[in-house]
Design a protein around this motif. Structure first.
Motif, short mmCIF file in Angstrom:
data_model
loop_
_atom_site.label_atom_id
_atom_site.label_comp_id
_atom_site.label_asym_id
_atom_site.label_seq_id
_atom_site.Cartn_x
_atom_site.Cartn_y
_atom_site.Cartn_z
N MET A 231 0.80 -1.23 0.00
CA MET A 231 0.00 0.00 0.00
C MET A 231 0.83 1.28 0.00
SD MET A 231 -3.00 -1.07 2.68
CE MET A 231 -3.88 -2.63 2.50
N TRP A 232 2.04 1.21 0.56
CA TRP A 232 2.81 2.45 0.70
C TRP A 232 3.90 2.58 -0.35
CZ3 TRP A 232 7.46 3.36 4.21
CH2 TRP A 232 7.80 4.72 4.22
N LEU A 233 4.70 1.53 -0.54
CA LEU A 233 5.88 1.64 -1.41
C LEU A 233 5.62 1.35 -2.88
CD1 LEU A 233 8.52 -0.15 0.85
CD2 LEU A 233 8.36 2.31 0.41
N LYS A 234 4.85 0.32 -3.16
CA LYS A 234 4.78 -0.25 -4.50
C LYS A 234 4.43 0.76 -5.58
CE LYS A 234 3.00 -4.26 -6.99
NZ LYS A 234 2.14 -5.46 -6.91
N ARG A 235 3.50 1.67 -5.30
CA ARG A 235 3.06 2.62 -6.32
C ARG A 235 3.73 3.99 -6.20
NH1 ARG A 235 -3.29 1.14 -7.40
NH2 ARG A 235 -3.23 -0.98 -6.58
#
Length: 198
Positions: A145-149
């Motif tokens: 939820m935080w890093l991937k996008r």
């Protein structure tokens, strides 16, 4: 007679859907990755115990670690459903393919995560339970939820999720962590990005 026949057809159709539904729920846990992560925990427990640990502890640890990995993977699939549908590689996953609905996958992932912590706490030890919870949150929230996008560094930082099974396996046998466990964690953490990058 037609009403009875229709009822029988619906019942037969629902029975035929069960194998497909069960298969879909298994798929959202990313079983191939799950097996690799669980094997990592197993290896760490052998190193920590300098041999084969107690079977009961080993079994409970493997079950709880599998539930943690599978639950966080389900949350990953639930969260990424909007982008999965746009990529050929992921468009046939259970949610984009319409095999199961997103809320069901979300609650399935939450249930597996909670069950993982409960089993580890009761049958292994509190530290293992805590590490299962942190590993779950790391992958489901920090990475997904935080890093991937947000950053291409997601694979680098997210590699920690793949290294948590080392700590889980070690803690399950010793009830603690030491420099050896942390060094093993770092090896997997640093090894993951180059592998995923190829």
């Amino acid at each position: 007679m037609s009403v009875i026949n229709n009822t029988r057809q619906k019942s037969s159709s629902q029975l035929n859907q069960w194998p497909q539904t069960i298969s879909a729920y298994i798929e959202v846990t990313k079983p191939k990755i799950l097996v690799m992560l669980t094997f990592t925990s197993l290896c760490a427990s052998f190193v920590a115990g300098r041999g084969v640990p107690s079977f009961s502890i080993l079994f409970a640890m493997l079950v709880s670690a599998s539930l943690s990995a599978g639950g966080s993977a389900a949350i990953n699939m639930w969260y990424d459903r909007d982008i999965d549908v746009m990529m050929e590689r992921t468009s046939k996953r259970p949610i984009p393919a319409g095999l199961i609905d997103p809320p069901s996958v979300f609650w399935f992932g939450i249930f597996l995560g909670i069950l993982s912590v409960v089993i580890a706490y009761i049958f292994v030890n509190p530290l293992t339970a805590w590490l299962n919870a942190v590993g779950y949150v790391y992958y489901a929230v920090v990475y997904t939820m935080w890093l991937k996008r947000r950053t291409p560094l997601n694979i680098v930082i997210g590699g920690g999720a793949g290294a948590f099974p080392i700590l889980i396996g070690w803690a399950s046998v010793t009830g603690s962590l030491n420099i050896t466990a942390l060094l093993m964690f770092l090896v997997v953490f640093l090894w993951t990005p180059p592998i995923l990058g190829h």
